[in-house]
Design an enzyme around this catalytic site. Structure first.
Site, PDB file in Angstrom:
ATOM      1  N   LYS A 112      54.704  35.840   6.442  1.00  0.00           N
ATOM      2  CA  LYS A 112      54.368  37.222   6.797  1.00  0.00           C
ATOM      3  C   LYS A 112      55.494  38.200   6.492  1.00  0.00           C
ATOM      4  O   LYS A 112      55.253  39.395   6.342  1.00  0.00           O
ATOM      5  CB  LYS A 112      53.982  37.305   8.280  1.00  0.00           C
ATOM      6  CG  LYS A 112      52.625  36.681   8.554  1.00  0.00           C
ATOM      7  CD  LYS A 112      52.131  36.916   9.957  1.00  0.00           C
ATOM      8  CE  LYS A 112      50.728  36.346  10.131  1.00  0.00           C
ATOM      9  NZ  LYS A 112      50.293  36.245  11.503  1.00  0.00           N
ATOM     10  N   LYS A 130      43.886  28.971   3.982  1.00  0.00           N
ATOM     11  CA  LYS A 130      43.025  28.921   5.172  1.00  0.00           C
ATOM     12  C   LYS A 130      42.223  30.218   5.324  1.00  0.00           C
ATOM     13  O   LYS A 130      42.663  31.285   4.887  1.00  0.00           O
ATOM     14  CB  LYS A 130      43.868  28.661   6.428  1.00  0.00           C
ATOM     15  CG  LYS A 130      44.772  29.796   6.787  1.00  0.00           C
ATOM     16  CD  LYS A 130      45.437  29.649   8.141  1.00  0.00           C
ATOM     17  CE  LYS A 130      46.240  30.914   8.397  1.00  0.00           C
ATOM     18  NZ  LYS A 130      46.870  31.056   9.646  1.00  0.00           N
ATOM     19  N   LYS A 167      42.089  35.974   9.538  1.00  0.00           N
ATOM     20  CA  LYS A 167      41.733  37.340   9.938  1.00  0.00           C
ATOM     21  C   LYS A 167      42.572  38.358   9.170  1.00  0.00           C
ATOM     22  O   LYS A 167      42.151  39.463   8.930  1.00  0.00           O
ATOM     23  CB  LYS A 167      42.054  37.554  11.428  1.00  0.00           C
ATOM     24  CG  LYS A 167      41.110  36.911  12.380  1.00  0.00           C
ATOM     25  CD  LYS A 167      41.363  37.455  13.791  1.00  0.00           C
ATOM     26  CE  LYS A 167      41.618  36.327  14.736  1.00  0.00           C
ATOM     27  NZ  LYS A 167      42.854  36.101  15.320  1.00  0.00           N
TER      28      LYS A 167
HETATM   29  P1  TYM Z   1      45.105  33.271  15.859  1.00  0.00           P
HETATM   30  O1  TYM Z   1      44.675  34.484  16.604  1.00  0.00           O
HETATM   31  O2  TYM Z   1      45.559  33.438  14.442  1.00  0.00           O
HETATM   32  O3  TYM Z   1      43.951  32.191  15.847  1.00  0.00           O
HETATM   33  C1  TYM Z   1      43.296  31.756  17.022  1.00  0.00           C
HETATM   34  C2  TYM Z   1      43.016  30.270  16.916  1.00  0.00           C
HETATM   35  O4  TYM Z   1      42.231  29.993  15.750  1.00  0.00           O
HETATM   36  C3  TYM Z   1      42.854  28.962  14.984  1.00  0.00           C
HETATM   37  N1  TYM Z   1      42.587  29.204  13.559  1.00  0.00           N
HETATM   38  C4  TYM Z   1      42.054  28.299  12.720  1.00  0.00           C
HETATM   39  N2  TYM Z   1      41.636  27.030  12.914  1.00  0.00           N
HETATM   40  C5  TYM Z   1      41.094  26.382  11.843  1.00  0.00           C
HETATM   41  N3  TYM Z   1      40.971  26.930  10.608  1.00  0.00           N
HETATM   42  C6  TYM Z   1      41.375  28.200  10.367  1.00  0.00           C
HETATM   43  N4  TYM Z   1      41.223  28.743   9.158  1.00  0.00           N
HETATM   44  C7  TYM Z   1      41.945  28.942  11.467  1.00  0.00           C
HETATM   45  N5  TYM Z   1      42.441  30.203  11.580  1.00  0.00           N
HETATM   46  C8  TYM Z   1      42.827  30.343  12.863  1.00  0.00           C
HETATM   47  C9  TYM Z   1      44.335  29.086  15.293  1.00  0.00           C
HETATM   48  O5  TYM Z   1      45.006  27.867  15.040  1.00  0.00           O
HETATM   49  C10 TYM Z   1      44.311  29.444  16.760  1.00  0.00           C
HETATM   50  O6  TYM Z   1      44.232  28.280  17.562  1.00  0.00           O
HETATM   51  N6  TYM Z   1      49.725  32.464  17.508  1.00  0.00           N
HETATM   52  C11 TYM Z   1      48.334  32.301  17.826  1.00  0.00           C
HETATM   53  C12 TYM Z   1      47.914  32.983  19.123  1.00  0.00           C
HETATM   54  C13 TYM Z   1      48.676  32.594  20.347  1.00  0.00           C
HETATM   55  C14 TYM Z   1      48.603  31.359  21.023  1.00  0.00           C
HETATM   56  C15 TYM Z   1      49.467  31.506  22.170  1.00  0.00           C
HETATM   57  C16 TYM Z   1      47.919  30.177  20.797  1.00  0.00           C
HETATM   58  C17 TYM Z   1      49.536  33.392  21.035  1.00  0.00           C
HETATM   59  N7  TYM Z   1      50.005  32.743  22.126  1.00  0.00           N
HETATM   60  C18 TYM Z   1      49.635  30.456  23.076  1.00  0.00           C
HETATM   61  C19 TYM Z   1      48.097  29.128  21.715  1.00  0.00           C
HETATM   62  C20 TYM Z   1      48.953  29.279  22.832  1.00  0.00           C
HETATM   63  C21 TYM Z   1      47.502  32.930  16.723  1.00  0.00           C
HETATM   64  O7  TYM Z   1      47.928  33.807  16.026  1.00  0.00           O
HETATM   65  O8  TYM Z   1      46.220  32.506  16.689  1.00  0.00           O
END
Ligand code: TYM
Length: 346
Positions: A130, A211, A214
Site C-alpha cells: 500500500k 485477490k 475492496k
Molecule cells: P478487510 O476489511 O480487508 O477484510 C475483512 C475480512 O475479509 C477477508 N478477505 C478475504 N478473504 C478471502 N479472499 C479475499 N479475496 C479476501 N479479501 C478480504 C480478510 O482476510 C478479512 O478477514 N485488517 C483487517 C481488518 C481488521 C481486523 C482486526 C481483522 C482490523 N482489526 C482485528 C481481524 C482482527 C482488514 O483490513 O480486513
C-alpha cells in the site's frame, strides 16, 4: 450469559475470561462487501457465534488510513454493520460494535506501539504494497497492524477468524503480545488466526493472480454480496480462464479456473477436485457456479432489504454492542496499563 471460571489459558485463572473461548474479528468499512470477505471471513463469524463468545467490529479507525470521504465513511460504517447482520450475525449471540465507539482501542494501540518495533512493521507485506511508490505515506498505515493487535487483545480473543491475507498481521499480533507478556508478566491472551480451508483466498475474476479486494477498482472481477442475479451471472460468465479447455483443479497453472472451482466448491460444500470431476466444459462450470452463488447470496440480500428499512434499530443495536464491548475492553486496558506502570487514577 456466559459461565465464568476456570479456563485452559493460565491467564484466565487470574482474570475472568469466559469458559467459551473468545473470538474477535473486524472488517473495514472501506467499500462494498464482496465474495472474498464473505467466504474468507464472514461465514465463519456466523458459525463461530454458537460455540464462542464472539465480538465483531466495523473497524472505522483502520479505514482512516485510506483516502475516504468523511460522509462516505460514516455511511459505509452503518451500511457495513447492516451487511453483517444480513449475513447472519445475531446480536443475541454475538457482540457487534463500531471500533471508534470503544476508546480503549487507540489507548491499547499505544501500549502496543511501545512494544512493537519499526523493523517488524516494515516487513508487513500489506504495508509494502500500500505504501510502495508513494511520496508520502501516512504514519497510520505503518502502525495499522498494531491497532489491529489492540483490537484483538482487548477482548482476550484466542481465535481470530480471517482470510489468508491477514495471516502476517496475526503473526505480528502474536509476537507483540508474547513480547509484552515477557516484559510485563502474563497480562494478555495470545491470539491465533483461524483461516478456513476453503474460501480463504478468493481471487479477482479478471486477474486471478491477485485477490478480490475492496480497495482495487475491478468491477467485473469483483462479485459484491449485494450484486443482483444478472450481475453475478454476467461476472462469472466473463471470468478469465485459459485456453487449454480441460477442467481440472490446478491453482498454479490454471488460476482462473481454480478460482471458479473453489467458489463452486465452498458454495456447495465439496472440494474443488470433486467439483472438477463433474465437468467437461468451462461454460457448464460457469453456469453452475453463477447459479450456486446467486442461491448462496439470496437470503442475505432479502434480509438486508428488511434491515435497511429500520436504520434506528441498527444504531440502537450498535450502541448496545459498544456498551458491552467497552465493559470487556476497559478491564483489559486497565490490566495492561497497570502492568506497564502507568499510575492509575484514584
Ligand atoms: P478487510 O476489511 O480487508 O477484510 C475483512 C475480512 O475479509 C477477508 N478477505 C478475504 N478473504 C478471502 N479472499 C479475499 N479475496 C479476501 N479479501 C478480504 C480478510 O482476510 C478479512 O478477514 N485488517 C483487517 C481488518 C481488521 C481486523 C482486526 C481483522 C482490523 N482489526 C482485528 C481481524 C482482527 C482488514 O483490513 O480486513
Amino acid at each position: 450469559m456466559h459461565r465464568v471460571g476456570y479456563h485452559r489459558t493460565p491467564l484466565a485463572r487470574t482474570y475472568d475470561v469466559p469458559l467459551m473461548a473468545r473470538v474477535l474479528s473486524g472488517i473495514q468499512p472501506s467499500g462494498d462487501l464482496h465474495l472474498g470477505n464473505y467466504l474468507g471471513a464472514i461465514v465463519n463469524w456466523v458459525s463461530d457465534q454458537d460455540e464462542h463468545d464472539a465480538f465483531y467490529c466495523v473497524v472505522d479507525l483502520h479505514a482512516l488510513t485510506l483516502d475516504i470521504d468523511p460522509a462516505d465513511l460514516r455511511a459505509r460504517t452503518h451500511d457495513t454493520a447492516i451487511d453483517l447482520l444480513a449475513a447472519g450475525l445475531d446480536p443475541e449471540r454475538c457482540t457487534l460494535f463500531v471500533q471508534s465507539h470503544v476508546v480503549q482501542h487507540t489507548q491499547m494501540a499505544w501500549l502496543l506501539e511501545c512494544t512493537a518495533t519499526m523493523g517488524e512493521l516494515q516487513r508487513m507485506t500489506q504495508f509494502k504494497d500500500k505504501s510502495g511508490g508513494r511520496e508520502s505515506v501516512r504514519a497510520g498505515l505503518f502502525t495499522y497492524p498494531v491497532l489491529m493487535a489492540a483490537d484483538i487483545v482487548l477482548y482476550d480473543a484466542e481465535r481470530v477468524p480471517v482470510g489468508d491475507d491477514q495471516r502476517q498481521h496475526l503473526e505480528l499480533a502474536r509476537d507483540v503480545t508474547i513480547r509484552f507478556n515477557n516484559r510485563f508478566g502474563d497480562t494478555l491472551v495470545v491470539p491465533e488466526a483461524a483461516i478456513p480451508k476453503a474460501g480463504a483466498r478468493v481471487m479477482d475474476l479478471q486477474h486471478p493472480e491477485r485477490k478480490m479486494s475492496k480497495s482495487v477498482n475491478s468491477p467485473l472481477g469483483t462479485v459484491l454480496v449485494l450484486d443482483d442475479p444478472v450481475e453475478i451471472t454476467r461476472k462469472i460468465k466473463k471470468a478469465v480462464t485459459d485456453t487449454d479447455g480441460e477442467v481440472r483443479y490446478d491453482r498454479d497453472k490454471k488460476p482462473g479456473l481454480a478460482n471458479l472451482l473453489e467458489l463452486l466448491a465452498v458454495a456447495t460444500g465439496r472440494t474443488p477436485t470433486e467439483v472438477a470431476d463433474g465437468y467437461e466444459r468451462y461454460g457448464d462450470l460457469k453456469a453452475d457456479t453463477a447459479e450456486a452463488l446467486v442461491e448462496l447470496l439470496r437470503p442475505l440480500q432479502a434480509r438486508r432489504a428488511e434491515l435497511a428499512a429500520d436504520p434506528g434499530a441498527v444504531a440502537a443495536l450498535l450502541a448496545r454492542g459498544a456498551e458491552k464491548a467497552t465493559g470487556v475492553a476497559s478491564a483489559t486496558y486497565d490490566r495492561a496499563a497497570e502492568a506497564v506502570g502507568l499510575l492509575r487514577p484514584a
